[in-house]
Scaffold this motif. Structure first.
Motif, mmCIF file in Angstrom:
data_model
loop_
_atom_site.group_PDB
_atom_site.id
_atom_site.type_symbol
_atom_site.label_atom_id
_atom_site.label_comp_id
_atom_site.label_asym_id
_atom_site.label_seq_id
_atom_site.Cartn_x
_atom_site.Cartn_y
_atom_site.Cartn_z
ATOM 1 N N VAL A 42 3.311 6.481 -5.791
ATOM 2 C CA VAL A 42 3.191 6.855 -4.482
ATOM 3 C C VAL A 42 3.740 8.237 -4.302
ATOM 4 O O VAL A 42 4.916 8.573 -4.621
ATOM 5 N N SER A 43 3.102 8.956 -3.678
ATOM 6 C CA SER A 43 3.451 10.433 -3.328
ATOM 7 C C SER A 43 3.422 10.744 -1.849
ATOM 8 O O SER A 43 2.213 10.295 -1.311
ATOM 9 N N TRP A 44 4.471 11.185 -1.090
ATOM 10 C CA TRP A 44 4.245 11.533 0.217
ATOM 11 C C TRP A 44 3.350 12.948 0.299
ATOM 12 O O TRP A 44 3.510 13.660 -0.483
ATOM 13 N N THR A 45 2.607 12.908 1.337
ATOM 14 C CA THR A 45 1.657 14.101 1.386
ATOM 15 C C THR A 45 1.709 14.729 2.630
ATOM 16 O O THR A 45 1.213 15.924 2.948
ATOM 17 N N GLY A 46 2.761 14.531 3.498
ATOM 18 C CA GLY A 46 3.027 15.222 4.830
ATOM 19 C C GLY A 46 3.149 14.363 6.099
ATOM 20 O O GLY A 46 3.047 13.385 6.163
ATOM 21 N N GLY B 16 0.816 -1.193 0.058
ATOM 22 C CA GLY B 16 0.066 -0.023 0.001
ATOM 23 C C GLY B 16 0.729 1.278 -0.064
ATOM 24 O O GLY B 16 2.186 1.168 0.114
ATOM 25 N N ALA B 17 0.207 2.429 0.145
ATOM 26 C CA ALA B 17 1.083 3.434 0.169
ATOM 27 C C ALA B 17 1.945 3.866 1.032
ATOM 28 O O ALA B 17 3.187 4.069 0.845
ATOM 29 N N VAL C 261 8.130 5.740 -6.062
ATOM 30 C CA VAL C 261 7.754 6.467 -4.639
ATOM 31 C C VAL C 261 8.490 7.957 -4.752
ATOM 32 O O VAL C 261 9.677 8.084 -4.796
ATOM 33 N N GLN C 262 7.685 9.096 -4.566
ATOM 34 C CA GLN C 262 8.213 10.387 -4.306
ATOM 35 C C GLN C 262 8.559 10.390 -2.872
ATOM 36 O O GLN C 262 7.403 10.512 -2.036
ATOM 37 N N LEU C 263 9.653 10.897 -2.512
ATOM 38 C CA LEU C 263 10.033 11.075 -1.070
ATOM 39 C C LEU C 263 9.833 12.747 -0.829
ATOM 40 O O LEU C 263 9.836 13.462 -1.561
ATOM 41 N N PRO C 264 9.727 13.102 0.392
ATOM 42 C CA PRO C 264 9.589 14.566 0.864
ATOM 43 C C PRO C 264 10.784 15.325 0.210
ATOM 44 O O PRO C 264 10.711 16.664 0.086
ATOM 45 N N ASP C 265 11.919 14.889 -0.156
ATOM 46 C CA ASP C 265 13.026 15.762 -0.646
ATOM 47 C C ASP C 265 13.098 15.807 -2.160
ATOM 48 O O ASP C 265 13.914 16.474 -2.549
ATOM 49 N N GLY C 266 11.894 15.215 -2.658
ATOM 50 C CA GLY C 266 11.684 15.232 -4.034
ATOM 51 C C GLY C 266 12.113 14.210 -5.143
ATOM 52 O O GLY C 266 11.828 14.123 -6.239
ATOM 53 N N GLU C 267 12.956 13.219 -4.468
ATOM 54 C CA GLU C 267 13.459 12.318 -5.107
ATOM 55 C C GLU C 267 12.416 11.257 -5.336
ATOM 56 O O GLU C 267 11.520 10.941 -4.832
ATOM 57 N N ASN C 268 12.408 10.775 -6.562
ATOM 58 C CA ASN C 268 11.758 9.610 -7.129
ATOM 59 C C ASN C 268 12.409 8.188 -7.243
ATOM 60 O O ASN C 268 13.498 8.179 -7.629
ATOM 61 N N VAL C 269 11.852 7.529 -6.211
ATOM 62 C CA VAL C 269 12.702 6.145 -6.034
ATOM 63 C C VAL C 269 12.113 5.096 -6.712
ATOM 64 O O VAL C 269 10.797 4.715 -6.643
ATOM 65 N N ASP C 270 12.833 4.207 -7.784
ATOM 66 C CA ASP C 270 12.214 3.058 -8.474
ATOM 67 C C ASP C 270 12.196 1.800 -7.484
ATOM 68 O O ASP C 270 13.398 1.403 -7.273
ATOM 69 N N MET C 271 11.048 1.475 -7.208
ATOM 70 C CA MET C 271 11.030 0.361 -6.376
ATOM 71 C C MET C 271 10.475 -0.828 -7.124
ATOM 72 O O MET C 271 10.254 -2.127 -6.540
ATOM 73 N N THR C 272 10.561 -1.138 -8.515
ATOM 74 C CA THR C 272 9.994 -2.067 -9.224
ATOM 75 C C THR C 272 10.623 -3.379 -8.894
ATOM 76 O O THR C 272 10.006 -4.373 -8.760
ATOM 77 N N SER C 273 11.756 -3.165 -8.833
ATOM 78 C CA SER C 273 12.878 -4.496 -8.789
ATOM 79 C C SER C 273 12.720 -5.301 -7.114
ATOM 80 O O SER C 273 13.071 -6.278 -6.829
ATOM 81 N N ALA D 282 4.250 0.105 15.774
ATOM 82 C CA ALA D 282 4.687 1.596 15.448
ATOM 83 C C ALA D 282 3.257 2.392 14.830
ATOM 84 O O ALA D 282 2.384 1.654 14.217
ATOM 85 N N LEU D 283 3.327 3.367 14.951
ATOM 86 C CA LEU D 283 2.124 4.315 14.736
ATOM 87 C C LEU D 283 2.693 5.534 13.689
ATOM 88 O O LEU D 283 3.362 6.101 14.196
ATOM 89 N N PHE D 284 2.345 5.629 12.621
ATOM 90 C CA PHE D 284 2.975 6.507 11.650
ATOM 91 C C PHE D 284 1.841 7.806 11.417
ATOM 92 O O PHE D 284 0.585 7.559 11.081
ATOM 93 N N PHE D 285 2.178 8.901 11.723
ATOM 94 C CA PHE D 285 1.817 10.155 11.306
ATOM 95 C C PHE D 285 2.380 10.723 10.132
ATOM 96 O O PHE D 285 2.790 11.883 10.149
ATOM 97 N N ILE D 286 2.174 10.216 9.136
ATOM 98 C CA ILE D 286 2.611 10.428 7.726
ATOM 99 C C ILE D 286 1.681 10.218 6.880
ATOM 100 O O ILE D 286 0.996 9.063 6.644
ATOM 101 N N GLY D 287 1.538 11.118 5.849
ATOM 102 C CA GLY D 287 0.535 10.685 4.774
ATOM 103 C C GLY D 287 1.184 10.507 3.306
ATOM 104 O O GLY D 287 2.324 10.986 3.169
ATOM 105 N N ALA D 288 0.366 9.511 2.862
ATOM 106 C CA ALA D 288 0.736 9.112 1.439
ATOM 107 C C ALA D 288 -0.227 8.516 0.605
ATOM 108 O O ALA D 288 -1.237 8.024 1.366
ATOM 109 N N VAL D 289 -0.358 8.790 -0.529
ATOM 110 C CA VAL D 289 -1.189 8.293 -1.609
ATOM 111 C C VAL D 289 -0.659 7.392 -2.695
ATOM 112 O O VAL D 289 0.416 7.584 -3.325
#
Length: 259
Positions: A160-164, A17-18, A54-66, A143-150
């Motif tokens: 997947v984009s980080w939303t905050g 998931g996200a 996956v787009q991380l909060p620093d703007g980098e797009n990480v390829d997770m396909t493999s 663990a509980l995550f106070f992090i948003g993603a879609v």
């Protein structure tokens, strides 16, 4: 054959998931940034449309396909490295899927005590699941995550984009011998990379009463869903949307449903 490599920390995220993909990408970037050895993979019952980025909060797009797997990868099954399993499953699927995974991987866990489980799902962990973990002696963190993603899927792939947010709170819920709390804090921080602001993503904070916070987060999500629904809305505007009578009624419904 067991591969001896005690310097590694291998991480397997169960659930694509996200949040699961975001955590996996963050760990992958952290390992690359720090030059640390270790594998990271995502175990999911189905493959996603590729490529998976996956787009991380620093703007980098990480390829997770493999990194996606529909079977437990060999580097997790046959290694003496430190291994961490992050369960990132929907609340309604957490018990069934995690118990199925633990049963299928039982031989792997018995071959090495150097395995830690981290439950990252929303909702509340059922007592039956915790009792199973205690009986098996698995070192387990909540663990509980106070992090948003879609997560968005299309014929062009999965994104997947980080939303905050960048905070995760945690604590031990099943102890190993010796207790892994201090070591866990160190390892979790090592799996977090530094942002330009100087903060870490993910910023792991140990909290005393993780189950109380678990219930608070679940209740808050319930109220938000009841009050805001599927609209895109800021959480802090909830109280301007609902009057006290509606909040009282919703809280009463939550209490009856989940005691």
């Amino acid at each position: 054959m067991m591969i001896s490599d005690v310097s590694r920390t291998n991480c397997l995220i169960v659930g694509a998931g996200a949040l699961g993909l975001l955590i996996a990408a963050a760990i992958k970037k952290s390992q690359q940034s720090d030059g640390k050895n270790g594998y990271v993979g995502v175990f999911n019952r189905r493959l996603l449309p590729v490529p998976v980025t996956v787009q991380l909060p620093d703007g980098e797009n990480v390829d997770m396909t493999s990194c996606l797997n529909t079977e437990i990868p060999d580097w997790f099954a046959h290694s003496s490295a430190r291994r961490i399993v992050f369960f990132c499953l929907p609340p309604e699927s957490t018990e069934v899927v995690s118990l199925s995974f633990l049963n299928n991987a039982k031989a792997i866990f018995e071959a090495s005590q150097n395995v830690t489980i981290v439950f990252c799902n929303n909702g509340c962990l059922p007592r039956s699941l915790i009792s199973h973990l205690e009986s098996e002696g698995f070192a387990t963190l909540r663990a509980l995550f106070f992090i948003g993603a879609v997560r968005q899927e299309s014929s062009m792939g999965t994104c997947v984009s980080w939303t905050g947010g960048n905070r995760a709170v945690w604590n031990e819920i099943v102890s190993a011998n010796p207790s892994p709390v201090v070591e866990s804090q160190e390892v979790l921080q090592q799996l977090s990379f530094l942002l330009n602001s100087g903060e870490r993503f993910v910023d792991w904070l140990r909290t005393d009463n993780i189950f109380a916070m678990e219930r608070c987060k679940f209740f808050t999500n319930f109220i938000l869903a009841a009050g805001i629904g599927r609209r895109k809305e800021k959480n802090k505007r909830l109280y301007s949307r609902l009057n006290s009578g509606t909040l009282d009624m919703t809280a009463s419904q939550c209490a009856r449903l989940w005691q």
